[in-house]
Design a protein around this motif. Structure first.
Motif, mmCIF file in Angstrom:
data_model
loop_
_atom_site.group_PDB
_atom_site.id
_atom_site.type_symbol
_atom_site.label_atom_id
_atom_site.label_comp_id
_atom_site.label_asym_id
_atom_site.label_seq_id
_atom_site.Cartn_x
_atom_site.Cartn_y
_atom_site.Cartn_z
ATOM 1 N N ILE A 71 0.779 -1.245 -0.004
ATOM 2 C CA ILE A 71 -0.012 -0.054 0.176
ATOM 3 C C ILE A 71 0.772 1.303 -0.059
ATOM 4 C CG2 ILE A 71 -1.885 1.289 1.298
ATOM 5 C CD1 ILE A 71 -2.566 -1.378 2.475
ATOM 6 N N LEU A 72 2.064 1.276 0.830
ATOM 7 C CA LEU A 72 2.720 2.698 1.316
ATOM 8 C C LEU A 72 3.569 2.715 0.011
ATOM 9 C CD1 LEU A 72 3.699 1.979 4.655
ATOM 10 C CD2 LEU A 72 1.898 3.628 3.862
ATOM 11 N N LYS A 73 3.863 1.824 -0.896
ATOM 12 C CA LYS A 73 5.032 2.132 -1.991
ATOM 13 C C LYS A 73 4.581 3.037 -3.056
ATOM 14 C CE LYS A 73 5.231 -2.353 -3.494
ATOM 15 N NZ LYS A 73 5.691 -3.469 -4.102
ATOM 16 N N ASN A 74 3.241 3.453 -2.872
ATOM 17 C CA ASN A 74 2.914 4.538 -3.955
ATOM 18 C C ASN A 74 2.674 5.827 -3.440
ATOM 19 O OD1 ASN A 74 2.544 2.515 -5.698
ATOM 20 N ND2 ASN A 74 0.326 3.509 -6.327
ATOM 21 N N TYR A 75 3.030 6.019 -2.140
ATOM 22 C CA TYR A 75 3.203 7.290 -1.413
ATOM 23 C C TYR A 75 4.519 7.969 -1.174
ATOM 24 C CZ TYR A 75 -1.799 6.179 -0.015
ATOM 25 O OH TYR A 75 -2.927 6.158 0.013
ATOM 26 N N ASP A 76 4.596 9.341 -1.505
ATOM 27 C CA ASP A 76 5.970 9.818 -1.074
ATOM 28 C C ASP A 76 5.998 9.937 0.641
ATOM 29 O OD1 ASP A 76 8.369 11.455 -0.792
ATOM 30 O OD2 ASP A 76 7.672 12.627 -2.576
ATOM 31 N N LEU A 77 6.493 9.171 1.303
ATOM 32 C CA LEU A 77 6.691 9.074 2.544
ATOM 33 C C LEU A 77 7.690 9.956 3.067
ATOM 34 C CD1 LEU A 77 6.553 5.144 2.926
ATOM 35 C CD2 LEU A 77 4.792 6.710 3.360
ATOM 36 N N LYS A 78 8.735 10.139 2.426
ATOM 37 C CA LYS A 78 9.766 11.276 2.792
ATOM 38 C C LYS A 78 9.256 12.593 2.873
ATOM 39 C CE LYS A 78 14.136 10.096 2.051
ATOM 40 N NZ LYS A 78 15.368 9.914 1.523
#
Length: 585
Positions: A303-310
């Motif tokens: 799920i998270l791999k599509n967000y710019d977490l940094k």
């Protein structure tokens, strides 16, 4: 320390930017820094146990041999967390063919274990007094068989089990001094042991040991001598099996000698299987298949791999909201299939598709928290991470489930029996429903990280923390992969978790509760609460509830943009929330 002071100590101007970033994350005078070594490393809850693992590596043993030796020693020093009456789960990276193998050291419930027996015993609600401590919750202990499976299938072949367990036997005979943290925890748990007539085996002069007290375990030492010489048969078919079943049945449980003997013949336990994985930003993260909960972490990463977490910022309110929603929805997606795989209605690979990840992303509301009714029980665990000079890595968990497990100590054994089936459901229609000859749901989720192009080992890691393990593990992983922190800095960071009891008691808590560790800016709480999160800031002893993480990693994992790709050192971190120790050579 100011940057110019670092430069005076010999750092070059070209290195200054990296130094500045690094020292923003760690104060060298108040927190541990990573242990850096070339050949091998061991990390565990206890430095004395880690040193035993290092000795095994230096004698020619590999990561599997050292992990078993280390965990055995922790079981003596910290018997409320793990032991030979519990279960084990292991992931092993085999460098010879670059494969990741799993040893499922889970024991099944007895053939006579039924929901009706729970109801007759008065166990109808998870908050009832009967739920807290009953021998019906005792399943077959899987740890002893798992130790032999790990060594026989994955070990170096250079050391016998007698050599591997000899240091632990010596500890048990001669005694070990108890640390301050362990003494505090032990003191709060000693009433659990009163359920057994053999409580003295895990106490000192009838009481929990005080800091500096010497704890001896002569009965356990004798058991380990027999086990190391005669193999697991003596545990599952010999006198120990009789002592175990007698203690369980006298306390109202249903384990039989047949249940213990059958444990040696179940194929899912005897043969290592491949782990499951997902790819995340060029790295391959491996977990174990159910009956563990590792798939929750993999679904979350997808799920998270599509967000710019940094761009969101480390531990910002937006970051915490996104991860919290991801964890909740990943749990909901997987929940009904976190069980004995024989009873699952869905192949585990179906959870790891992009379609599943996108379906969950569509449910994440950036303005509002998802309301969840899932509830989790508490527990206690220990974890060991090992890498060796041959390129192998071992990620090993051992657990009694709840602290001191059932509190029942069989005659002439010196260890407590676990209560893992408390993680099973009281609902008859649940795939994880309590029933005969079933593998209970396991929170233990050892992890391995490899390079998804070369297959090389990049990390072994795990976090102790009951059902918060996927949450804590992902936070530590993201600290390394996304925020370029080395393992120790990544572990030192304050964490957050959902659905977590913040007391040392056996009760359940809802995923709607969001706990924040001291060190996270308390000013963000109103923002999170405005989205519907129920927040609680935890400090002091309650910080133990955020789990204890240990990790060993190559710098390619956490500093892949600024360090040489061929840097062959291991960086190790141990959790300061425990007495954790990292050692290397």
């Amino acid at each position: 320390m100011k940057l110019f002071s670092l430069l005076k100590l010999g750092y070059t101007t070209a290195y200054a930017g990296q130094v500045r970033t690094y020292w923003q994350e760690i104060d060298m005078f108040t927190k541990n820094s990573a242990i850096i070594c070339k050949k091998g490393s061991v990390v565990s809850d206890q430095p004395l146990a880690a040193s035993i693992g290092i000795d095994i590596l230096k004698k020619g043993g590999n990561a599997a041999d050292a992990a078993v030796a280390t965990m055995a020693a922790v079981s003596v020093i910290q018997p409320f967390s793990c032991g030979f009456g519990g279960d084990s789960q292991c992931l092993f990276y085999r460098s010879s063919d670059k494969t990741v193998l799993a040893v499922h050291g889970s024991g099944r419930t007895g053939k006579l274990a039924t929901l009706n027996k729970l109801k007759v015993a008065g166990i109808k609600d998870v908050k009832s007094a009967e739920y807290q401590d009953h021998a019906l919750w005792i399943s077959v202990p899987g740890t002893v068989a798992a130790m032999f499976d790990i060594v026989n299938y994955l070990g170096s072949g250079k050391l016998t089990m007698e050599e591997i367990l000899a240091p632990t036997i010596q500890l048990a005979e001669e005694g070990v001094p108890i640390s301050i943290k362990n003494a505090v925890v032990w003191h709060g748990l000693q009433s659990i042991l009163r359920r057994s007539r053999n409580s003295q085996d895990l106490l000192v002069d009838g009481k929990a040991p005080k800091p500096g007290d010497i704890f001896k375990a002569p009965k356990l030492a004798q058991c380990l001598k027999e086990i190391s010489k005669k193999g697991p048969e003596v545990f599952y078919r010999g006198d120990m099996a009789q002592h175990i079943t007698k203690a369980v049945q006298e306390a109202g449980g249903v384990l039989t000698l047949d249940d213990l003997e059958d444990h040696l013949t179940h194929p899912p336990i005897s043969n290592p299987t491949e782990g499951i994985y997902t790819d995340f930003y060029g790295f391959r993260v491996w977990e174990m298949r159910p009956n563990t909960i590792g798939v929750v972490a993999l679904v979350s990463l997808n799920i998270l791999k599509n967000y710019d977490l940094k761009a969101l910022g480390h531990n910002s309110p937006e970051y915490i909201h996104l991860l919290s929603e991801t964890f909740k929805l990943a749990y909901h997606e997987c929940w009904d299939n976190l069980c004995d795989p024989k009873y699952s209605s869905k192949a585990i690979e179906e959870f790891l598709t992009e379609e599943t990840a996108e379906k969950i992303r569509q449910r994440i509301d950036p303005t509002r928290a998802f309301k969840s009714g899932l509830c989790f029980p508490s527990g206690n665990t220990s974890y060991v991470a090992v890498v060796d000079e041959f390129g192998n890595g071992c990620s090993l968990f051992d657990s009694l489930c709840n602290p001191f497990g059932s509190g029942i100590i069989p005659d002439n054994c010196g260890f407590a029996l676990h209560d893992r089936p408390k993680c099973m459901s009281l609902e008859e229609k649940s795939p994880n429903a309590f029933g005969p000859s079933k593998l209970p749901l396991h929170t233990l989720m050892p992890s391995v990280v490899t390079d998804n192009h070369t297959g090389e080992l990049l990390a072994v890691l795990g976090i102790m923390g009951r059902f918060s393990q996927p949450q804590g593990q992902i936070q530590v992983l993201l600290n390394m992969i996304e925020f370029n922190m080395d393992p120790q800095v990544a572990i030192n960071q304050p964490r957050f978790c959902l659905g977590y009891p913040y007391k040392h008691s056996i009760y359940r808590d809802s995923l709607e509760h969001l706990y924040l560790e001291e060190g996270i800016d308390s000013n963000i709480i109103p923002y999170l609460e405005s989205k519907g999160h129920q927040c609680k800031l935890c400090s002091g002893l309650k910080r133990l509830n955020f789990g204890k993480a240990h990790a060993i990693a190559r710098p390619q994992l956490f500093n892949h943009n600024s360090m040489p790709k061929n840097l062959k050192t291991w960086w190790s971190g141990a959790d300061p929330r425990s007495d954790g120790g990292a050692m290397g050579f």
